[in-house]
Design a protein around this motif. Sequence first.
Motif, short mmCIF file in Angstrom:
data_model
loop_
_atom_site.label_atom_id
_atom_site.label_comp_id
_atom_site.label_asym_id
_atom_site.label_seq_id
_atom_site.Cartn_x
_atom_site.Cartn_y
_atom_site.Cartn_z
N GLU A 432 51.98 28.10 46.97
CA GLU A 432 51.03 27.01 47.15
C GLU A 432 50.30 27.21 48.47
OE1 GLU A 432 52.77 23.12 47.62
OE2 GLU A 432 54.71 24.03 48.10
N SER A 433 49.10 26.60 48.53
CA SER A 433 48.27 26.79 49.71
C SER A 433 47.49 25.52 50.00
CB SER A 433 47.30 27.96 49.50
OG SER A 433 46.43 28.10 50.60
N GLU A 434 47.34 25.22 51.28
CA GLU A 434 46.48 24.13 51.73
C GLU A 434 45.51 24.73 52.74
OE1 GLU A 434 46.74 19.70 53.83
OE2 GLU A 434 48.55 20.71 53.07
N SER A 435 44.21 24.57 52.49
CA SER A 435 43.26 25.31 53.30
C SER A 435 42.04 24.48 53.67
CB SER A 435 42.81 26.57 52.55
OG SER A 435 42.11 26.21 51.37
N LYS A 436 41.42 24.91 54.77
CA LYS A 436 40.12 24.42 55.19
C LYS A 436 39.25 25.65 55.45
CE LYS A 436 42.11 20.44 57.64
NZ LYS A 436 42.23 19.77 58.97
N VAL A 437 38.11 25.70 54.76
CA VAL A 437 37.22 26.86 54.87
C VAL A 437 35.83 26.37 55.24
CG1 VAL A 437 36.21 28.85 53.71
CG2 VAL A 437 38.54 28.14 53.16
N TYR A 438 35.31 26.95 56.31
CA TYR A 438 33.95 26.60 56.76
C TYR A 438 33.11 27.86 56.78
CZ TYR A 438 30.06 25.40 59.81
OH TYR A 438 28.79 25.22 60.33
N ALA A 439 31.87 27.77 56.29
CA ALA A 439 30.97 28.92 56.30
C ALA A 439 29.54 28.45 56.51
CB ALA A 439 31.07 29.70 54.99
N GLN A 440 28.79 29.24 57.21
CA GLN A 440 27.36 28.98 57.37
C GLN A 440 26.64 30.32 57.39
OE1 GLN A 440 26.51 27.12 61.13
NE2 GLN A 440 27.12 28.90 62.35
N ASP A 477 28.69 33.55 59.01
CA ASP A 477 29.93 33.46 59.79
C ASP A 477 30.71 32.25 59.31
OD1 ASP A 477 29.45 31.05 61.73
OD2 ASP A 477 27.62 32.25 61.89
N GLY A 478 32.00 32.27 59.60
CA GLY A 478 32.84 31.18 59.16
C GLY A 478 34.24 31.31 59.68
N ASN A 479 35.09 30.37 59.28
CA ASN A 479 36.49 30.41 59.66
C ASN A 479 37.31 29.72 58.59
OD1 ASN A 479 36.75 27.43 60.44
ND2 ASN A 479 35.11 28.10 61.83
N SER A 650 39.09 34.59 51.08
CA SER A 650 38.64 33.23 51.33
C SER A 650 39.38 32.22 50.47
CB SER A 650 37.13 33.11 51.10
OG SER A 650 36.79 33.56 49.80
N ASP A 651 39.89 32.65 49.30
CA ASP A 651 40.84 31.85 48.53
C ASP A 651 42.19 32.53 48.70
OD1 ASP A 651 42.48 30.66 46.66
OD2 ASP A 651 40.93 30.51 45.13
N GLN A 652 43.10 31.88 49.41
CA GLN A 652 44.34 32.54 49.82
C GLN A 652 45.22 32.98 48.66
OE1 GLN A 652 45.72 33.26 53.14
NE2 GLN A 652 43.49 33.27 53.32
N LEU A 653 45.13 32.32 47.52
CA LEU A 653 45.97 32.69 46.38
C LEU A 653 45.23 33.57 45.38
CD1 LEU A 653 47.87 29.34 45.68
CD2 LEU A 653 48.44 31.21 47.26
N ASN A 654 43.97 33.87 45.68
CA ASN A 654 43.16 34.68 44.77
C ASN A 654 42.25 35.58 45.61
OD1 ASN A 654 43.67 33.24 41.96
ND2 ASN A 654 43.36 31.63 43.48
#
Length: 929
Positions: A432-440, A477-479, A650-654
């Motif tokens: 399982e994964s819980e994530s926050k992804v930001y990109a611009q 860029d992103g994090n 960017s998708d930790q499980l995929n």
Amino acid sequence: MKRLVFFALFVTQLSYAQKFTLKGQVTDSVANPLQGATVILLSPKDSSLVNFGATNATGQFDIKNLTKTDYILKVTYVGYKTYSSTVKAPAGDLLDLGTLKMALAQTKLDEVVIESEKIPVTVKRDTIEYNAKAFKTLQNANVEELLKKLPGVEVDNDGTIRSQGEEVQRVTVDGKTFFGNDPKLATRNLPADAINKVQVFDKKSDQATFSGIDDGQREKTINLELKEEKRNGVFGNLQGGVGTKDRFSAKANLNRFRKDQQLSVLGMGNNINEQGFSMDDYMTFTGGSQQLASGRQVQVTVNSNNSQNSVPLNFGGRNSGIMTNYAGGVNFNKEFNRKTELNTSYFYNYLDHDITSTTERTNYLSTGDLQFNSQSRQLNTNENHRVNAMLEHKLDSMNSLKWTNSVSYNETESDTKGQSKNLAADGSALNESESKVYAQGSTVNINSNLLWRHRFAKKGRTLSVNAQVASTDTDRDGNQDATNTYYTGDVGTTQVLQSNTQKTNTVSYSGSLSYTEPLGNRKYLEANYTFRQNLNDVSKNVYDIRNEDYVFNASLSNQYRSDYQYHRAGINFRINRSNYNFTAGTSMQQTYLDGDLILLNQKISKSYQNFLPAAHFNYDFSTTKHLRVDYETSVQEPSIQQLQPVVDNSDQLNWYVGNPDLRPAYAHNARINFMTFEPGKFISFFAFVDATYTKNAITTAQSYTDQQVRISKPVNVSNNTRINSDATFSFPVQSIGSRFSISGSVTRQNGVNVVEGQESTIAQNTYGGRLRYDYRYKEIFDASLGANISRQSTDYEFNKAANQLYFNKTFTAEANFSFLKNYQFTSSLEYLIYESKTSDYKQSIPLVNLSFSRFLLKAKSGEIRLSANNLLNKNIGVSQTADVNYFQRQVSNSLGRYYMISFIYALNKQLNPMGGMRPPRGGMMRIIR
């Protein structure tokens, strides 16, 4: 419904009784045949149109299946006086009028306006033409509402247009570009009452149009032919509305058209999920354009963004999430003289998008199924500028130049929060994964194309040279901040905190040359050569953030340069005859790919040779019956994203990783297209069958790590086949003021999927049917009923238990009632049903809209409208997708119930000096079809 169909067929059969054929020949005063003269039969009672035809190359015509009664015959030809006479019914079944001689016109001819009978559909060679007057729309409706009523044309709620099963890529106005290549800017902003004809055809490339040799490049195109009074006047409308829950909508468009100039200005803003423009740049950034399965059909796709959390931008044609957008622009077309024409446009749009979604996905494996569940929320913004300019200039009678340019700038920002997990077949958690992804990011696209065309003194001998340069610069860029927990393999919890930057520069150069030589007797030979080079430079840097220090991650970073180029030389033979033409030829393409994986210190060097035969055959059975057969081959090269051997996590499980060993795919495509229209009975039929066989097809292989993280990678497989067919039959039942349109489609695709290194076949079948019934009673009441049902199945060789069967059904009803001269009530129902026979899932979404309008001011130019939207408050969207080895269902938030009061002001009746007036009589015979 069945009784109505049988009744219509019964009426049609009765009409064949007591018939005769009318024939003759049309010539000038010295007996030269006139090809293309229009022959019209009118009723003596009221001059209404009964039937019509056109003369062939020898000036002859025949009009069949005429009822034995008297007619008024009129023959028209540009530059000649109208020929008129009375036709008496013959005793037998044939009436030969002999030779009809036409005299040159000395002055303008009297105009005959035939309005009592509106021919809804005609077929002119490869063009289907709809008469807008035959399809009633509401007061102040836009062109999109008109298109929805045309047989064989479908419009999704997101504005995507399909004609005879193919997506429309371009909409022009009076043959001229309107805001570049964005169809929605024309269909969602121009008023329906400005349109005289809607013409649907496959637009050939400029080079093919000039040389007459088909190069296989086509765009499904709609041309909106304006009413005569709109071509020399001002028209448009203003609209504003406010509603409950802080909903608002504002829209304005102003169009000033003259004989040699078109000027259009438009602006819009709302938060009710209405977009008057396309959002391709936004979808490309967010991955939405690669996820638009929308439950319409089963698709095998290659997704460079392979996230299972990606949210489709629309569900079944409905926009998902809540959107707020603002947009505006100007379009200017000018004919300076007979030699020079300019088309320009500028458009700006801003979009704010809030999406919440839930995903349930079953991944089918030989070792057991995996269940993937996720919840996510995305907050996205997009800002876009587009500029288009085209200058066409005839240097002299032998030479012309066409210079086409486009520039776009796009800025996008995305903030996603989500939770996801993979479960084993017994329901136990695998990870399982819980994530926050930001990109611009921002993207600049520049494209310039120059075409020179030359005609030699010898008729049919031509030379055309085309040069093009394009550049795309992307900075992103992103994090991401993710917490991953694994319950298999290397058990434990990991924290991923990363930052990334990516710069991509793509420059493309291409040139082509085409030379045609007449061989005599309307035969031609064409030689052509094309060169193209794509230069790519990609730099992606990923950093792990540890105690506020940025540590370079070489395994996820990438620096890649590539040089893709090909040379293609070919020859074609064409023969033209009065009722058919045929083109056949072949070309040889030499392809080179050189790449440099800088961080891996690895180089790629490949070359390929392919022969590309092609053939095109067009046959005209008559002026209203047409057959087209095409065969083409093509090379489909891998994209830059597919070639990069770098992991996208960017998708930790995929995860997704490119493949530098990909080979170009080689495709054979054959297509048969048939169109016919019977003007006497207003019956139309359109059908096509399209088949594609692809060698070295590119598909997505799936594999899993010990921690059950899915890895997707593009690979070549032996072959892939796809057969697609569609047919539409439309007919009226005039005695009850109704019209039926019946369509059917079949799609079958056989491919190869790759799971855990093992290949197996996958068969996907889609059967669809569409039915539309329209009823109209004078100008008081009209109603329509529709149904669109799709049955989709997916059969897997490696796991029969995983086979999928599901249905997507849409039922529609619409009614409009006008009363007391200035009042109107409208209602619409769209009932969506998503059903899976495999999982016993069923979701129904009824969407009900009601509105009440009061018209005011002179000529009903003002309208106050009170509307209730989504009255039952069904604020969800559903998408079902079966792909290479999975079945997925996504549920998203959507716009709920709201009420709105609006005011609409039609400018065309006040600012157009010809508005509401019939153009002056004289000049030519005009048939309103």
